[in-house]
Design a protein around this motif. Structure first.
Motif, PDB file in Angstrom:
ATOM      1  N   VAL A 132       0.841  -1.199   0.000  1.00  0.00           N
ATOM      2  CA  VAL A 132       0.000   0.000   0.000  1.00  0.00           C
ATOM      3  C   VAL A 132       0.883   1.259   0.000  1.00  0.00           C
ATOM      4  N   ASP A 133       0.390   2.366  -0.616  1.00  0.00           N
ATOM      5  CA  ASP A 133       1.082   3.657  -0.513  1.00  0.00           C
ATOM      6  C   ASP A 133       0.265   4.547   0.402  1.00  0.00           C
ATOM      7  N   VAL A 134       0.925   5.284   1.280  1.00  0.00           N
ATOM      8  CA  VAL A 134       0.210   6.148   2.215  1.00  0.00           C
ATOM      9  C   VAL A 134       0.640   7.589   2.008  1.00  0.00           C
ATOM     10  N   THR A 135      -0.341   8.473   1.767  1.00  0.00           N
ATOM     11  CA  THR A 135      -0.067   9.902   1.547  1.00  0.00           C
ATOM     12  C   THR A 135      -0.652  10.702   2.684  1.00  0.00           C
ATOM     13  N   ALA A 136       0.106  11.706   3.149  1.00  0.00           N
ATOM     14  CA  ALA A 136      -0.413  12.585   4.192  1.00  0.00           C
ATOM     15  C   ALA A 136       0.384  13.875   4.181  1.00  0.00           C
ATOM     16  N   LYS A 137      -0.128  14.880   4.885  1.00  0.00           N
ATOM     17  CA  LYS A 137       0.607  16.141   5.020  1.00  0.00           C
ATOM     18  C   LYS A 137       1.632  15.964   6.125  1.00  0.00           C
ATOM     19  N   THR A 138       2.906  16.292   5.829  1.00  0.00           N
ATOM     20  CA  THR A 138       3.969  16.135   6.827  1.00  0.00           C
ATOM     21  C   THR A 138       3.789  17.137   7.961  1.00  0.00           C
ATOM     22  N   ILE A 139       4.475  16.877   9.072  1.00  0.00           N
ATOM     23  CA  ILE A 139       4.393  17.767  10.232  1.00  0.00           C
ATOM     24  C   ILE A 139       4.972  19.111   9.841  1.00  0.00           C
ATOM     25  N   GLY A 140       4.227  20.197  10.110  1.00  0.00           N
ATOM     26  CA  GLY A 140       4.700  21.526   9.753  1.00  0.00           C
ATOM     27  C   GLY A 140       5.755  22.003  10.723  1.00  0.00           C
ATOM     28  N   LYS A 141       6.897  22.488  10.206  1.00  0.00           N
ATOM     29  CA  LYS A 141       7.967  22.960  11.097  1.00  0.00           C
ATOM     30  C   LYS A 141       8.055  24.483  11.062  1.00  0.00           C
ATOM     31  N   GLY A 142       7.212  25.158  10.247  1.00  0.00           N
ATOM     32  CA  GLY A 142       7.284  26.609  10.194  1.00  0.00           C
ATOM     33  C   GLY A 142       8.425  27.085   9.324  1.00  0.00           C
ATOM     34  N   PHE A 143       8.808  28.364   9.513  1.00  0.00           N
ATOM     35  CA  PHE A 143       9.890  28.949   8.727  1.00  0.00           C
ATOM     36  C   PHE A 143      11.197  28.403   9.256  1.00  0.00           C
ATOM     37  N   GLN A 144      11.945  27.661   8.455  1.00  0.00           N
ATOM     38  CA  GLN A 144      13.172  27.052   8.961  1.00  0.00           C
ATOM     39  C   GLN A 144      14.360  27.496   8.146  1.00  0.00           C
ATOM     40  N   GLY A 145      15.515  27.480   8.792  1.00  0.00           N
ATOM     41  CA  GLY A 145      16.751  27.863   8.112  1.00  0.00           C
ATOM     42  C   GLY A 145      17.242  26.756   7.208  1.00  0.00           C
ATOM     43  N   VAL A 146      18.333  27.073   6.513  1.00  0.00           N
ATOM     44  CA  VAL A 146      18.823  26.223   5.435  1.00  0.00           C
ATOM     45  C   VAL A 146      19.439  24.924   5.978  1.00  0.00           C
ATOM     46  N   MET A 147      19.939  24.944   7.237  1.00  0.00           N
ATOM     47  CA  MET A 147      20.577  23.740   7.772  1.00  0.00           C
ATOM     48  C   MET A 147      19.559  22.670   8.086  1.00  0.00           C
ATOM     49  N   LYS A 148      18.415  23.059   8.673  1.00  0.00           N
ATOM     50  CA  LYS A 148      17.402  22.073   9.024  1.00  0.00           C
ATOM     51  C   LYS A 148      16.610  21.683   7.789  1.00  0.00           C
ATOM     52  N   ARG A 149      16.326  22.676   6.903  1.00  0.00           N
ATOM     53  CA  ARG A 149      15.421  22.413   5.788  1.00  0.00           C
ATOM     54  C   ARG A 149      16.104  21.594   4.708  1.00  0.00           C
ATOM     55  N   TRP A 150      17.353  21.915   4.358  1.00  0.00           N
ATOM     56  CA  TRP A 150      18.021  21.231   3.253  1.00  0.00           C
ATOM     57  C   TRP A 150      19.244  20.437   3.679  1.00  0.00           C
ATOM     58  N   GLY A 151      19.606  20.503   4.961  1.00  0.00           N
ATOM     59  CA  GLY A 151      20.739  19.707   5.421  1.00  0.00           C
ATOM     60  C   GLY A 151      22.085  20.281   5.058  1.00  0.00           C
ATOM     61  N   PHE A 152      22.176  21.607   4.916  1.00  0.00           N
ATOM     62  CA  PHE A 152      23.468  22.232   4.633  1.00  0.00           C
ATOM     63  C   PHE A 152      24.377  22.085   5.837  1.00  0.00           C
ATOM     64  N   LYS A 153      25.709  22.214   5.625  1.00  0.00           N
ATOM     65  CA  LYS A 153      26.644  21.990   6.731  1.00  0.00           C
ATOM     66  C   LYS A 153      26.876  23.230   7.575  1.00  0.00           C
ATOM     67  N   GLY A 154      26.567  24.430   7.090  1.00  0.00           N
ATOM     68  CA  GLY A 154      26.811  25.630   7.879  1.00  0.00           C
ATOM     69  C   GLY A 154      28.286  25.959   7.931  1.00  0.00           C
ATOM     70  N   GLN A 155      28.664  26.743   8.928  1.00  0.00           N
ATOM     71  CA  GLN A 155      30.062  27.157   9.085  1.00  0.00           C
ATOM     72  C   GLN A 155      30.560  26.759  10.477  1.00  0.00           C
TER      73      GLN A 155
END
Lengths: 242, 246
Positions: free
Chosen positions: A99-122
């Protein structure tokens, strides 16, 4: 989520999905929808009829069904059309199906680039001035522009996502509960859409499913719990390796 | 015989002896395994109900004895790679974690000078038998500090004979104060957040006073942290005991 054990002693994690007051709302034919197949509108959980306008309530009145919180479309072949107003139960799925299951993911709000895309930062120290979680460079000199779709900070989550290829381990017909392998997008008690899998590896997985759906007023009464063949049922004695 | 006022006294038979059945008087100890109590959250109670049904079903087939942290248990599991296809491990229960079907308990023992801890799942079908060898509660809820204690406190004989214990007697509390290895420890057990009463701290006074700096006395008055489980426990105890008697 719950653990489930197979007869060989292996443990798998399982998500419980409840089928709560699902009814078929409307049938849309191929020509009307303009797609390749005809569609069926299906509504989920019951909700109060007072906070919607009269025009929106028309669909529910025609089907003779209380107002539903969520309405989704399913692409259906012509031989699987169901009359609007029929209730749908968890026994529509059988153990062993995928079976495939579709749903709306948990909303995290406005997030920075490290959490949202997994960038390494400085780095945290060694002379960094006020730059620890920033994206850094966003384009090259030659490009002289920023490409569309550049990964940048923004609203994260609260979008529809699908987990594909989840096996159904067990079905409880009394409380209408489907035990689905692995995790499912969305928070606890969120509304979820469950479809037969579209993956080519599981094309021949459904052997004799209830077609077009499981009708509760039929002659056959199913047992309260339907298990997959490999599940260890708690009525059996402990597992031994002979 | 003549009584004090002159008339003949009527024969009074001696009063019937009242038999007090002490066994029946002692109330049955109500023990509800901690994994039955649902955690605080926004999950549907139906999920806990279905999980409890499965747990009771397993308990009907396989006996899970009543045990607390500090008991000495012997667990036999099915193991495809062992000689007799079964593996027996004896140890002291250090902690009990998890709720519902995923409840676990950790057993610790020192075998040939090597400390071994094994985490077993209570409801796993691979467990063949759980025997309680010695019943004794300790002063704390979890004995993770045994990792930093002298190894003699965690060694238990693998061929220990089970100590008999009558059903109605109270479980004895062992007020043993454990001696520790020299610092550094895996956790700073002297800090008040662990609230350990079972260690004999041989640290100097100034170290003990410095550890008191981390005390958070306001925590016990925090109302949002309160989770009163008495009523939930009552309901679940009734449900579980009725189902198990069937």
């Amino acid at each position: 989520m719950m653990p489930i054990w197979t007869k060989s002693g292996k443990k798998h994690a399982v998500t419980l999905l409840k089928v709560q007051d699902c009814h078929v709302l409307r049938y849309i034919s191929k020509e009307e929808s303009g797609g390749k197949t005809s569609k069926l509108l299906v509504g989920g959980k019951n909700a109060s009829p007072f906070s919607k306008s009269e025009s929106a309530m028309e669909i529910f009145k025609e089907a003779g069904v209380p107002r539903k919180q969520k309405v989704t479309t399913f692409n259906v072949t012509d031989d699987a059309i169901i009359k609007p107003g029929t209730p749908l139960y968890a026994a529509h799925f059988r153990p062993g199906q995928v079976v495939d299951v579709t749903a709306k993911t948990i909303g995290k709000g406005f997030q920075g680039v490290m959490k949202r895309w997994g960038f390494k930062g400085q780095p945290a120290s060694h002379g960094q001035t006020k730059t620890h979680r920033r994206p850094g460079a966003i384009s090259t000199n030659k490009a002289a522009k920023v490409y569309r779709g550049k990964k940048m900070p923004g609203k994260m989550g609260n979008i529809y996502r699908t987990s594909f290829g989840l096996k159904v381990w067990r079905i409880n017909t009394k409380h209408d509960i489907i035990y689905v392998n692995g995790s499912v997008p969305g928070h606890t008690n969120c509304l979820v859409k469950v479809k037969d899998s579209k993956l080519p590896t599981y094309k021949d997985c459904n052997k004799n499913p209830p077609f077009p759906t499981y009708f509760a007023d039929g002659d056959k009464t199913l047992p309260e719990d339907l298990y997959d063949d490999e599940i260890f049922q708690f009525t059996d004695p402990s597992v031994t390796y002979a | 015989r003549i009584s004090s006022d002159g008339k003949a006294a009527k024969f009074q038979p001696p009063p019937k002896p009242v038999i007090i059945d002490k066994q029946k008087q002692r109330e049955e100890r109500r023990f509800l395994s901690p994994e039955f109590i649902p955690p605080r959250g926004r999950t549907d109670p139906l999920k806990f109900f279905l999980e409890r049904k499965d747990m009771i079903q397993r308990r009907k087939v396989f006996n899970i004895p009543e045990f607390y942290v500090g008991h000495i248990l012997a667990v036999t599991t099915a193991d495809p790679y062992a000689n007799e296809k079964a593996n027996r491990f004896v140890g002291i229960c250090i902690q009990r974690g998890g709720k519902g079907l995923g409840a676990t308990f950790v057993l610790r023992n020192v075998i040939e000078d090597q400390g071994v801890e094994i985490c077993y799942e209570l409801y796993s079908p691979r467990i063949q038998a759980i025997e309680v060898l010695r019943l004794e509660k300790r002063l704390d809820d979890n004995l993770l500090y045994l990792r930093d204690a002298l190894p003699e406190y965690s060694t238990f004989d693998v061929n220990m004979k089970p100590v008999t214990h009558l059903d109605y007697e109270e479980i004895p509390v062992n007020k043993l104060q454990v001696r520790m290895k020299p610092k550094p420890w895996s956790k700073r057990w002297e800090r008040p957040k662990y609230n350990i009463k079972g260690i004999k701290f041989e640290l100097p006074e100034n170290k003990m006073k410095a550890a008191e700096k981390w005390r958070q006395p306001w925590l016990e008055f925090d109302m949002l942290r309160e989770y009163d489980t008495s009523k939930i426990e009552e309901k679940i105890w009734k449900e579980v005991s009725e189902e198990l008697k069937k």
